[in-house]
Design a protein around this motif. Structure first.
Motif, PDB file in Angstrom:
ATOM      1  N   UNK A 117       0.804  -1.213   0.000  1.00 28.05           N
ATOM      2  CA  UNK A 117       0.000   0.000   0.000  1.00 28.05           C
ATOM      3  C   UNK A 117       0.837   1.262   0.000  1.00 28.05           C
ATOM      4  N   UNK A 118       0.161   2.366   0.070  1.00 27.52           N
ATOM      5  CA  UNK A 118       0.773   3.693  -0.034  1.00 27.52           C
ATOM      6  C   UNK A 118       1.644   3.995   1.185  1.00 27.52           C
ATOM      7  N   UNK A 119       2.900   4.297   0.948  1.00 25.80           N
ATOM      8  CA  UNK A 119       3.835   4.604   2.025  1.00 25.80           C
ATOM      9  C   UNK A 119       3.455   5.898   2.745  1.00 25.80           C
ATOM     10  N   UNK A 120       2.964   6.873   2.023  1.00 30.57           N
ATOM     11  CA  UNK A 120       2.576   8.146   2.634  1.00 30.57           C
ATOM     12  C   UNK A 120       1.444   7.950   3.638  1.00 30.57           C
ATOM     13  N   UNK A 121       0.448   7.201   3.236  1.00 30.54           N
ATOM     14  CA  UNK A 121      -0.670   6.963   4.145  1.00 30.54           C
ATOM     15  C   UNK A 121      -0.256   6.106   5.336  1.00 30.54           C
ATOM     16  N   UNK A 122       0.677   5.206   5.132  1.00 31.12           N
ATOM     17  CA  UNK A 122       1.197   4.409   6.248  1.00 31.12           C
ATOM     18  C   UNK A 122       1.921   5.304   7.253  1.00 31.12           C
ATOM     19  N   UNK A 123       2.692   6.264   6.758  1.00 32.87           N
ATOM     20  CA  UNK A 123       3.399   7.194   7.646  1.00 32.87           C
ATOM     21  C   UNK A 123       2.399   8.036   8.431  1.00 32.87           C
ATOM     22  N   UNK A 124       1.374   8.499   7.745  1.00 37.51           N
ATOM     23  CA  UNK A 124       0.349   9.307   8.402  1.00 37.51           C
ATOM     24  C   UNK A 124      -0.413   8.492   9.445  1.00 37.51           C
ATOM     25  N   UNK A 125      -0.672   7.244   9.150  1.00 39.70           N
ATOM     26  CA  UNK A 125      -1.358   6.383  10.109  1.00 39.70           C
ATOM     27  C   UNK A 125      -0.493   6.135  11.346  1.00 39.70           C
ATOM     28  N   UNK A 126       0.812   6.020  11.162  1.00 40.76           N
ATOM     29  CA  UNK A 126       1.715   5.765  12.277  1.00 40.76           C
ATOM     30  C   UNK A 126       1.955   7.011  13.128  1.00 40.76           C
ATOM     31  N   UNK A 163      -6.648  -0.288  -2.704  1.00 43.70           N
ATOM     32  CA  UNK A 163      -7.132  -1.656  -2.883  1.00 43.70           C
ATOM     33  C   UNK A 163      -6.156  -2.555  -3.631  1.00 43.70           C
ATOM     34  N   UNK A 164      -5.123  -1.975  -4.223  1.00 44.46           N
ATOM     35  CA  UNK A 164      -4.192  -2.770  -5.009  1.00 44.46           C
ATOM     36  C   UNK A 164      -3.612  -3.953  -4.228  1.00 44.46           C
ATOM     37  N   UNK A 165      -3.242  -3.800  -2.943  1.00 45.34           N
ATOM     38  CA  UNK A 165      -2.694  -4.956  -2.232  1.00 45.34           C
ATOM     39  C   UNK A 165      -3.659  -6.145  -2.167  1.00 45.34           C
ATOM     40  N   UNK A 166      -4.946  -5.886  -2.293  1.00 48.64           N
ATOM     41  CA  UNK A 166      -5.946  -6.954  -2.236  1.00 48.64           C
ATOM     42  C   UNK A 166      -6.361  -7.394  -3.637  1.00 48.64           C
ATOM     43  N   UNK A 167      -6.571  -6.430  -4.526  1.00 54.35           N
ATOM     44  CA  UNK A 167      -7.130  -6.726  -5.846  1.00 54.35           C
ATOM     45  C   UNK A 167      -6.091  -6.844  -6.957  1.00 54.35           C
ATOM     46  N   UNK A 168      -4.922  -6.253  -6.768  1.00 58.56           N
ATOM     47  CA  UNK A 168      -3.898  -6.300  -7.798  1.00 58.56           C
ATOM     48  C   UNK A 168      -4.343  -5.613  -9.076  1.00 58.56           C
ATOM     49  N   UNK A 169      -3.945  -6.202 -10.196  1.00 60.93           N
ATOM     50  CA  UNK A 169      -4.177  -5.580 -11.495  1.00 60.93           C
ATOM     51  C   UNK A 169      -5.660  -5.411 -11.828  1.00 60.93           C
ATOM     52  N   UNK A 170      -6.531  -6.209 -11.247  1.00 60.32           N
ATOM     53  CA  UNK A 170      -7.956  -6.050 -11.555  1.00 60.32           C
ATOM     54  C   UNK A 170      -8.463  -4.668 -11.130  1.00 60.32           C
ATOM     55  N   UNK A 171      -7.813  -4.050 -10.152  1.00 61.02           N
ATOM     56  CA  UNK A 171      -8.204  -2.681  -9.777  1.00 61.02           C
ATOM     57  C   UNK A 171      -7.881  -1.708 -10.904  1.00 61.02           C
ATOM     58  N   UNK A 172      -6.788  -1.932 -11.600  1.00 61.41           N
ATOM     59  CA  UNK A 172      -6.409  -1.089 -12.747  1.00 61.41           C
ATOM     60  C   UNK A 172      -7.401  -1.303 -13.888  1.00 61.41           C
ATOM     61  N   UNK A 173      -7.725  -2.539 -14.158  1.00 64.03           N
ATOM     62  CA  UNK A 173      -8.678  -2.846 -15.230  1.00 64.03           C
ATOM     63  C   UNK A 173     -10.022  -2.174 -14.959  1.00 64.03           C
ATOM     64  N   UNK A 174     -10.474  -2.228 -13.717  1.00 64.88           N
ATOM     65  CA  UNK A 174     -11.759  -1.617 -13.373  1.00 64.88           C
ATOM     66  C   UNK A 174     -11.724  -0.106 -13.540  1.00 64.88           C
ATOM     67  N   UNK A 175     -10.670   0.496 -13.067  1.00 60.80           N
ATOM     68  CA  UNK A 175     -10.594   1.952 -13.117  1.00 60.80           C
ATOM     69  C   UNK A 175     -10.396   2.451 -14.557  1.00 60.80           C
ATOM     70  N   UNK A 176      -9.778   1.655 -15.406  1.00 56.06           N
ATOM     71  CA  UNK A 176      -9.619   2.073 -16.806  1.00 56.06           C
ATOM     72  C   UNK A 176     -10.965   2.344 -17.462  1.00 56.06           C
ATOM     73  N   UNK A 177     -11.939   1.486 -17.202  1.00 58.29           N
ATOM     74  CA  UNK A 177     -13.278   1.705 -17.760  1.00 58.29           C
ATOM     75  C   UNK A 177     -13.906   2.981 -17.225  1.00 58.29           C
ATOM     76  N   UNK A 178     -13.715   3.256 -15.958  1.00 59.91           N
ATOM     77  CA  UNK A 178     -14.259   4.473 -15.354  1.00 59.91           C
ATOM     78  C   UNK A 178     -13.581   5.706 -15.948  1.00 59.91           C
ATOM     79  N   UNK A 179     -12.274   5.647 -16.141  1.00 59.60           N
ATOM     80  CA  UNK A 179     -11.545   6.777 -16.739  1.00 59.60           C
ATOM     81  C   UNK A 179     -12.084   7.063 -18.134  1.00 59.60           C
ATOM     82  N   UNK A 180     -12.261   6.017 -18.917  1.00 57.24           N
ATOM     83  CA  UNK A 180     -12.784   6.207 -20.278  1.00 57.24           C
ATOM     84  C   UNK A 180     -14.168   6.846 -20.239  1.00 57.24           C
ATOM     85  N   UNK A 181     -15.024   6.409 -19.316  1.00 60.71           N
ATOM     86  CA  UNK A 181     -16.367   6.991 -19.190  1.00 60.71           C
ATOM     87  C   UNK A 181     -16.295   8.463 -18.789  1.00 60.71           C
ATOM     88  N   UNK A 182     -15.488   8.774 -17.812  1.00 60.97           N
ATOM     89  CA  UNK A 182     -15.369  10.167 -17.344  1.00 60.97           C
ATOM     90  C   UNK A 182     -14.860  11.063 -18.463  1.00 60.97           C
TER      91      UNK A 182
END
Length: 174
Positions: free
Chosen positions: A94-103, A148-167
């Motif tokens: 996951x995101x290192x910045x958010x991990x630092x902020x959480x800590x 969500x990438x640590x859980x979903x991996x590349x499928x998160x990219x595939x999903x968001x690509x469709x949303x980007x195209x729609x937007x």
């Protein structure tokens, strides 16, 4: 030069050990410097974290900017592919910045470093899309994938690509 090398090594150390778990002794060893030298450049663990975050910030912006595709929708899609590569190689937990902020949620220097990083990424996305009006929406998609990438991996990219195209398509027709 030494200060920049220490920041680079701090980034790697925090990435490996996390923020709460890393001791100053471990950080000193990871940086291959004396405790005195480490504290000379970064007088507290929190400032060591800020140095690591700032170093990572520059690396990340450079990494995202690497696609050779022209600006616009194709560039944004390429940037999200790069995000997948970054997550795979440098941020599988996951995101290192958010991990630092959480800590360290109350530390103002860390909050400022994270806020600057996030805002710069938001602006970059708007510029690369040639649509500053979509910067926040694209940024939220970016942050969602990072989360969500640590859980979903590349499928998160595939999903968001469709949303980007729609937007991008809807905003052209608006």
């Amino acid at each position: 030069m030494l200060k920049a090398q220490i920041a680079q090594r701090l980034e790697a150390a925090f990435s490996q050990y996390g923020f709460a778990e890393a001791s100053v002794s471990q950080l000193k060893t990871a940086c291959d410097v004396s405790l005195r030298t480490l504290y000379k450049h970064y007088p507290s663990k929190e400032l060591m974290i800020v140095a690591a975050l700032n170093h990572r910030h520059q690396r990340y912006l450079t990494f995202l900017s690497a696609p050779s595709v022209n600006k616009g929708e194709a560039r944004i899609l390429a940037i999200f592919e790069r995000l997948n590569d970054w997550m795979s190689e440098f941020a599988p937990h996951g995101c290192m910045s958010l991990s630092a902020l959480a800590a360290f949620p109350e530390n103002e220097e860390i909050k400022t470093a994270v806020a600057k990083h996030k805002d710069d990424v938001r602006i970059l996305l708007g510029e690369q899309a040639m649509r500053p009006d979509l910067a926040t929406a694209l940024f939220i998609l970016h942050e969602g994938v990072s989360s969500v990438w640590p859980i979903m991996g590349y499928s998160s990219i595939e999903s968001v690509n469709g949303v980007i195209k729609q937007i991008m398509e809807q905003s052209k027709n608006a």
